[in-house]
Scaffold this active site. Structure first.
Site, PDB file in Angstrom:
ATOM      1  CE  LYS A  36     106.766  -4.570 -12.772  1.00  0.00           C
ATOM      2  NZ  LYS A  36     107.915  -3.684 -13.014  1.00  0.00           N
ATOM      3  CE1 TYR A 267      74.446  -8.582 -26.322  1.00  0.00           C
ATOM      4  CE2 TYR A 267      76.812  -8.909 -26.446  1.00  0.00           C
ATOM      5  CZ  TYR A 267      75.553  -9.349 -26.054  1.00  0.00           C
ATOM      6  OH  TYR A 267      75.432 -10.542 -25.394  1.00  0.00           O
TER       7      TYR A 267
END
Ligand code: PLP
Length: 377
Positions: A36, A267
């Site tokens: 899956k 950042y």
């Protein structure tokens, strides 16, 4: 869906997946291949084809769409849709594509009866039972009514009964496994006494490795196929020690530069160099499914050594501190491959390492990084 415009390389070893399948199949007698979510990010069709060559004849996907896609690729084995049918298209697709749906509630059963009306052959189904997950499935007490509904419907043929374990990989919680197992056995007995002899399947990878008493006619092997040991870090680790990870992920270094002691990187200035340092910028970031949660955590593998992630992970760039690498005489160059997952040598990043820095499990790491372009080696 694949993330196309980036520089990540996801390498998948089909040989490792085949070998893991042989291991799990020999322990469990009959391992269904759980493929899956695009084979946990490893590629549904390539993985299913490789495992079919190893003799796998039963495959489990999530949605009916996924099952249809696998069938249309030429898969001749049994295909199970673990999620069961959800919408009209799903119900319509089952009969023509010979998909075995998990069926776990009365609404699904009623709609399935409509969907099979007029079919030439019965549709094989798997009855899904809730034995403790409290997610999907009929209860043990539903069996008498199930037997009577199924008795009136020759076009639905229950060939399996299934349930799912909540704690098979947590040795501290194995009494819950015993309880689920006991309920599941009672369900199987009740079905057989009612004239519906089904193949039982309840064990996942951890169930295959650690709970021989839970082996029925089939077991559903997922994470172990992709080389993760769900018992890693527990006292039962040795049971899955032979499984070998199949996925490696790398990205190139696009810039290398010195930073002075005290200077910050990326950042928010969340990391500052404690001494004069050298930083390499790798072309991978959260847009490539390398989570921003890895900012200032963990590392990558470069020339066999572990280099720590420094500062915030950006959308398509991440900085690593290569100062110690340079000191050990292995200089980093622009264009070198940094391994986000895998690599060789003492700095190799295992799926468990990456998952723990990320604050998640290996399953999620594979599903997300596997969204990038893959190549098969
Ligand atoms: C995903 C899944 C599995 C496989 O579990 P692993 O722990 O990956 O082996 C088995 N059964 C069901 C119902 C699943 O959804």
């Amino acid at each position: 869906m694949t993330i196309l415009y980036n520089k990540l390389r996801v390498r998948v070893s089909l040989d490792a997946i085949r070998e893991n399948y042989r291991i799990l199949n020999s322990i469990s007698g009959n391992a269904f291949a759980v493929v899956k979510a695009d084979a946990y990010g490893h590629g549904l069709i390539r993985v299913a084809e490789a495992l079919a060559e190893e003799g796998a004849d039963t495959f489990a996907v999530g949605t009916v769409d996924e099952a249809v896609f696998l069938r249309k690729s030429g898969c001749r084995g049994r295909i199970i849709a673990l999620l069961g049918p959800v919408d009209d298209n799903d119900y319509k697709a089952l009969v023509p594509n010979r998909i075995i749906p998990f069926v776990g509630n009365w609404e699904q059963l009623a709609r399935l009866r409509e969907a099979v009306a007029g079919a030439e052959k019965p549709l094989e189904i798997s009855l899904k039972f809730d034995t403790g997950m409290a997610r999907l499935g009929f209860r043990h007490s539903d069996v008498p009514r199930l037997l009577s509904v199924l008795g009136e419907e020759p076009l639905l043929r229950p060939v399996m009964a299934s349930s799912h374990l909540a704690t098979a990989d947590e040795p501290g919680n194995w009494s819950f496994v015993q309880e689920q197992s006991r309920i599941f056995q009672a369900v199987l007995d009740a079905l057989r006494e009612g004239g519906v002899p089904v193949e039982g399947n309840i064990a996942n990878t951890a169930g295959i490795l650690a709970h021989g008493a839970l082996h029925h006619q089939g077991q559903r092997a997922g994470i172990g196929l992709y080389g993760c040991n769900p018992l890693a870090g527990t006292e039962h680790e040795a049971l899955g020690a032979k499984l070998r990870p199949a996925m490696q992920v790398s990205a190139p270094i696009v810039e290398i530069h010195p930073v002075r002691a005290g200077q910050s990187v990326s950042y928010g200035c969340t990391w500052r160099a404690r001494r004069d340092s050298v930083v390499a910028i790798v072309a991978a970031g959260y847009a490539d499914a390398y989570s921003r949660g890895l900012s200032n955590k963990g590392g990558m593998c470069l020339h066999g050594e572990r280099v720590p992630v420094v500062g915030r992970v950006c959308m398509q760039l991440t900085a690593v501190d290569v100062t110690a690498l340079a000191e050990s005489g292995k200089s980093a160059q622009v264009g070198d491959e940094a391994f986000l997952l895998g690599g060789e040598g003492p700095g190799r990043i295992s799926p468990e390492d990456l998952a723990s820095w990320w604050g998640t499990i290996t399953y999620e790491v594979f599903c997300l990084l596997g969204l990038n372009r893959r190549e098969y080696v």
